[in-house]
Design an enzyme around this catalytic site. Structure first.
Site, PDB file in Angstrom:
ATOM      1  N   LYS A 243       0.866  -1.188   0.000  1.00 31.70           N
ATOM      2  CA  LYS A 243       0.000   0.000   0.000  1.00 31.70           C
ATOM      3  C   LYS A 243       0.892   1.224   0.000  1.00 31.70           C
ATOM      4  O   LYS A 243       2.042   1.156   0.430  1.00 31.70           O
ATOM      5  CB  LYS A 243      -0.876   0.012   1.257  1.00 31.70           C
ATOM      6  CG  LYS A 243      -2.109   0.876   1.147  1.00 31.70           C
ATOM      7  CD  LYS A 243      -3.264   0.172   0.453  1.00 31.70           C
ATOM      8  CE  LYS A 243      -4.412   1.110   0.178  1.00 31.70           C
ATOM      9  NZ  LYS A 243      -5.605   0.402  -0.308  1.00 31.70           N
TER      10      LYS A 243
ATOM     11  N   ASP B  48      -6.996   4.303  -4.624  1.00 30.84           N
ATOM     12  CA  ASP B  48      -7.658   4.197  -3.314  1.00 30.84           C
ATOM     13  C   ASP B  48      -8.272   5.580  -3.077  1.00 30.84           C
ATOM     14  O   ASP B  48      -8.485   6.341  -4.046  1.00 30.84           O
ATOM     15  CB  ASP B  48      -6.640   3.814  -2.218  1.00 30.84           C
ATOM     16  CG  ASP B  48      -7.313   3.446  -0.891  1.00 30.84           C
ATOM     17  OD1 ASP B  48      -7.850   2.337  -0.787  1.00 30.84           O
ATOM     18  OD2 ASP B  48      -7.330   4.273   0.044  1.00 30.84           O
TER      19      ASP B  48
HETATM   20  P1  NDP Z   1     -12.852   7.909  -2.989  1.00 28.48           P
HETATM   21  O1  NDP Z   1     -11.783   8.891  -2.756  1.00 28.48           O
HETATM   22  O2  NDP Z   1     -13.366   7.691  -4.353  1.00 28.48           O
HETATM   23  O3  NDP Z   1     -14.095   8.221  -2.050  1.00 28.48           O
HETATM   24  C1  NDP Z   1     -13.955   8.279  -0.665  1.00 28.48           C
HETATM   25  C2  NDP Z   1     -15.294   8.648  -0.065  1.00 28.48           C
HETATM   26  O4  NDP Z   1     -15.202   8.521   1.351  1.00 28.48           O
HETATM   27  C3  NDP Z   1     -15.669  10.107  -0.338  1.00 28.48           C
HETATM   28  O5  NDP Z   1     -17.052  10.220  -0.369  1.00 28.48           O
HETATM   29  C4  NDP Z   1     -15.066  10.800   0.878  1.00 28.48           C
HETATM   30  O6  NDP Z   1     -15.656  12.047   1.185  1.00 28.48           O
HETATM   31  C5  NDP Z   1     -15.362   9.800   1.963  1.00 28.48           C
HETATM   32  N1  NDP Z   1     -14.397   9.981   3.058  1.00 28.48           N
HETATM   33  C6  NDP Z   1     -13.043   9.937   2.978  1.00 28.48           C
HETATM   34  N2  NDP Z   1     -12.490  10.174   4.169  1.00 28.48           N
HETATM   35  C7  NDP Z   1     -13.531  10.376   5.013  1.00 28.48           C
HETATM   36  C8  NDP Z   1     -13.623  10.663   6.390  1.00 28.48           C
HETATM   37  N3  NDP Z   1     -12.516  10.800   7.142  1.00 28.48           N
HETATM   38  N4  NDP Z   1     -14.861  10.786   6.931  1.00 28.48           N
HETATM   39  C9  NDP Z   1     -15.979  10.651   6.167  1.00 28.48           C
HETATM   40  N5  NDP Z   1     -15.952  10.377   4.863  1.00 28.48           N
HETATM   41  C10 NDP Z   1     -14.750  10.243   4.298  1.00 28.48           C
HETATM   42  O7  NDP Z   1     -12.281   6.530  -2.371  1.00 28.48           O
HETATM   43  P2  NDP Z   1     -12.776   5.042  -2.627  1.00 28.48           P
HETATM   44  O8  NDP Z   1     -14.238   5.017  -2.839  1.00 28.48           O
HETATM   45  O9  NDP Z   1     -11.887   4.431  -3.625  1.00 28.48           O
HETATM   46  O10 NDP Z   1     -12.416   4.358  -1.231  1.00 28.48           O
HETATM   47  C11 NDP Z   1     -13.355   4.274  -0.149  1.00 28.48           C
HETATM   48  C12 NDP Z   1     -12.929   3.162   0.792  1.00 28.48           C
HETATM   49  O11 NDP Z   1     -12.869   1.912   0.079  1.00 28.48           O
HETATM   50  C13 NDP Z   1     -11.550   3.328   1.433  1.00 28.48           C
HETATM   51  O12 NDP Z   1     -11.581   2.752   2.730  1.00 28.48           O
HETATM   52  C14 NDP Z   1     -10.672   2.467   0.544  1.00 28.48           C
HETATM   53  O13 NDP Z   1      -9.492   2.039   1.213  1.00 28.48           O
HETATM   54  C15 NDP Z   1     -11.596   1.309   0.261  1.00 28.48           C
HETATM   55  N6  NDP Z   1     -11.275   0.508  -0.910  1.00 28.48           N
HETATM   56  C16 NDP Z   1     -11.186   1.075  -2.151  1.00 28.48           C
HETATM   57  C17 NDP Z   1     -10.895   0.288  -3.246  1.00 28.48           C
HETATM   58  C18 NDP Z   1     -10.914   0.822  -4.627  1.00 28.48           C
HETATM   59  O14 NDP Z   1     -10.837   0.006  -5.554  1.00 28.48           O
HETATM   60  N7  NDP Z   1     -11.025   2.107  -4.839  1.00 28.48           N
HETATM   61  C19 NDP Z   1     -10.589  -1.155  -3.085  1.00 28.48           C
HETATM   62  C20 NDP Z   1     -10.800  -1.650  -1.754  1.00 28.48           C
HETATM   63  C21 NDP Z   1     -11.101  -0.834  -0.710  1.00 28.48           C
HETATM   64  P3  NDP Z   1     -14.856  13.403   0.875  1.00 28.48           P
HETATM   65  O15 NDP Z   1     -14.968  13.575  -0.598  1.00 28.48           O
HETATM   66  O16 NDP Z   1     -15.551  14.421   1.692  1.00 28.48           O
HETATM   67  O17 NDP Z   1     -13.435  13.160   1.332  1.00 28.48           O
END
Ligand code: NDP
Length: 446
Positions: free
Chosen positions: A126, A166
């Site tokens: 990571k 991510d």
């Molecule tokens: P994105 O950046 O596309 O979206 C993240 C989302 O989560 C946004 O809506 C963001 O809101 C919100 N968010 C981030 N930090 C916080 C916080 N501290 N409190 C509340 N909301 C928060 O990321 P992903 O959708 O790719 O990733 C989301 C999760 O999924 C993570 O845990 C990631 O590790 C996991 N994941 C992702 C994968 C992938 O293929 N992308 C694979 C496996 C797991 P805002 O815009 O306000 O920051």
């Protein structure tokens, strides 16, 4: 047993002080895996879990870049190469202001088990930076990505370490980093996954994590002769994972009630249908706006500033935002409201206390390392297609994704069945451990 586990945790903590997220992830695995090790002679005297808790390599580097006003900025970049026993390091890059060593080590540790569960030959890693793409221009994001890759390229490669996206790293960022890698190495290789379709990407990769978490929920519900059709679903996040989790829920006939971001959540009593989701995807991915704007377009919906969506009554909850976003009180609220199934799209979104509540209420609960493995699984399929110099159709990739999610579900059941209840957390941890540990044993002390 408790004493053995606490001694192990204390030993790991001695070397990893001030890393609460990493220790949280290690403890969760240790509590499930150490009792299994104690029962199985082949793992005795090998210090195998301690070796797994120590990254093979950690790289930390300066990322200087120039913003639109001409000011020089500095961020810190990382790559954690955690374990390569079953394949090259594989795992995403996170760009978020909260990124630090503890968060990336927890994610890399989880990734090792997750990748093992996918049945594909991928080790775990990571990386990322404490850079926040929000509010930055495309030019600033490009200059940052180029600077980041100008150091990272020395450490990665299609047979060594293959990063992906991510939080904060989507198609735009992968494109800028791929372009810089190609320029520096003068070669076009599958060194990153999540690429665009016309330059080496795979069908279904953007959708894979969200779709996979929903397929996993379907698998869990099917053990109770149930399914998502007609269920009400609460989703957190509105990024990549949340968007496609919502899409698949809608396709399967469920009613999606909420989406969120770090400023709050929206609740739409009529359900977020395909058209409304298209609006959200445009809002977040193209306009790069906040989820609160949803209510301007759909006034029957309400925005709840600064709150998380877990108090909204639902049948199924899909936490798809970030780590520790669902605590003990949230879990109790879900249980009281009759929620029967929690499938994690995010990594470690539920606190340890919340997980205890899920188990106590015999809810169908899947930890992210099992239920969100669809993303890295399709990344693995993207690597396979890059090696073959060939592309599979959308249907072919989706079929493989569904088969992999079903295999992961079966592995969790095999190791986690306890009477009429399946402990998917225990099942995922032990199944992942066995695969990696056996490979490490075969390869000697390296
Ligand atoms: P994105 O950046 O596309 O979206 C993240 C989302 O989560 C946004 O809506 C963001 O809101 C919100 N968010 C981030 N930090 C916080 C916080 N501290 N409190 C509340 N909301 C928060 O990321 P992903 O959708 O790719 O990733 C989301 C999760 O999924 C993570 O845990 C990631 O590790 C996991 N994941 C992702 C994968 C992938 O293929 N992308 C694979 C496996 C797991 P805002 O815009 O306000 O920051």
């Amino acid at each position: 047993m408790k004493q053995i586990i606490e001694q192990f945790i204390a030993d790991v903590e001695k070397r990893n002080q001030h890393e609460p997220e990493f220790m949280q992830a290690v403890r969760e695995v240790a509590e499930n895996v150490i009792p299994y090790i104690v029962q199985h002679d082949i793992y005795h005297g090998k210090n195998i879990l301690m070796r797994m808790a120590e990254p093979e390599r950690v790289v930390s580097f300066r990322v200087p870049w120039i913003d639109d006003t001409g000011e020089i900025r500095v961020n810190r970049g990382f790559r954690i190469e955690m374990n390569s026993a079953i394949g090259p390091y594989k795992g995403g890059l996170r760009f978020h202001q909260s990124v630090n060593l503890s968060i990336l080590k927890f994610l890399a540790f989880e990734q090792v088990f997750k990748n093992a569960l996918t049945t594909l030959p991928m080790g775990g890693g990571k990386g990322g930076a404490d850079f926040d793409p929000k509010g930055k221009s495309d030019g600033e994001v490009m200059r940052f990505c180029q600077s980041f890759m100008t150091e990272l390229f020395r450490h990665i490669g299609p047979n060594r370490d293959i990063p992906a996206g991510d939080i904060g790293v989507g198609g735009r960022e992968i494109g800028y980093m791929f372009g810089q890698y190609k320029r520096l190495k003068n070669e076009f290789t599958g060194v990153l996954t999540g690429k665009g379709i016309s330059w080496g990407g795979s069908m279904i990769r953007p959708e894979a994590t969200g779709y996979g978490a929903v397929y996993f929920a379907e698998n869990m519900l099917s053990t109770k002769s149930d399914g998502l059709q007609g269920k009400s679903v609460v989703i957190s996040g509105s990024g990549n994972v949340a968007q496609y989790a919502a899409e698949k829920c809608i396709q399967l006939g469920a009613k999606v009630l909420t989406l969120s971001d770090s400023s709050g959540y929206v609740m739409d009593p009529d359900g977020i249908d395909a058209d409304k989701l298209a609006f959200v995807i445009d809002l977040k991915n193209n306009k790069r706006e906040r989820i609160s704007k949803y209510v301007d377009a759909y006034p029957r919906a309400r925005f709840h500033a600064g709150e998380r969506p877990w108090a909204v009554p639902c049948d199924v909850a899909l936490p798809c935002a970030t780590q520790n976003e669902l605590d003990e009180n949230d879990a109790k609220q879900l249980a009281v409201n009759g929620c029967i199934c929690v499938s994690e799209g995010a990594n470690m979104p539920s606190t340890p206390q919340a997980i205890k509540v899920f188990h106590a209420n015999k809810m169908l609960y899947a930890p992210g390392k099992a239920s969100n493995a669809g993303g890295v699984a399709v990344s693995g399929l993207e690597m396979a297609q890059n090696s073959l110099r060939y592309s599979w159709t959308r249907e072919e990739v989706d079929e493989r994704l569904q088969a992999i999610m079903s295999d992961i579900h079966n592995s969790c059941v095999a190791y986690g069945q306890n009477g009429d209840h399946v402990n998917y957390e225990k099942g995922a941890n032990i199944a992942g451990f066995v695969k990696v540990a056996d490979a490490m044993l075969a390869q000697g002390v390296v």
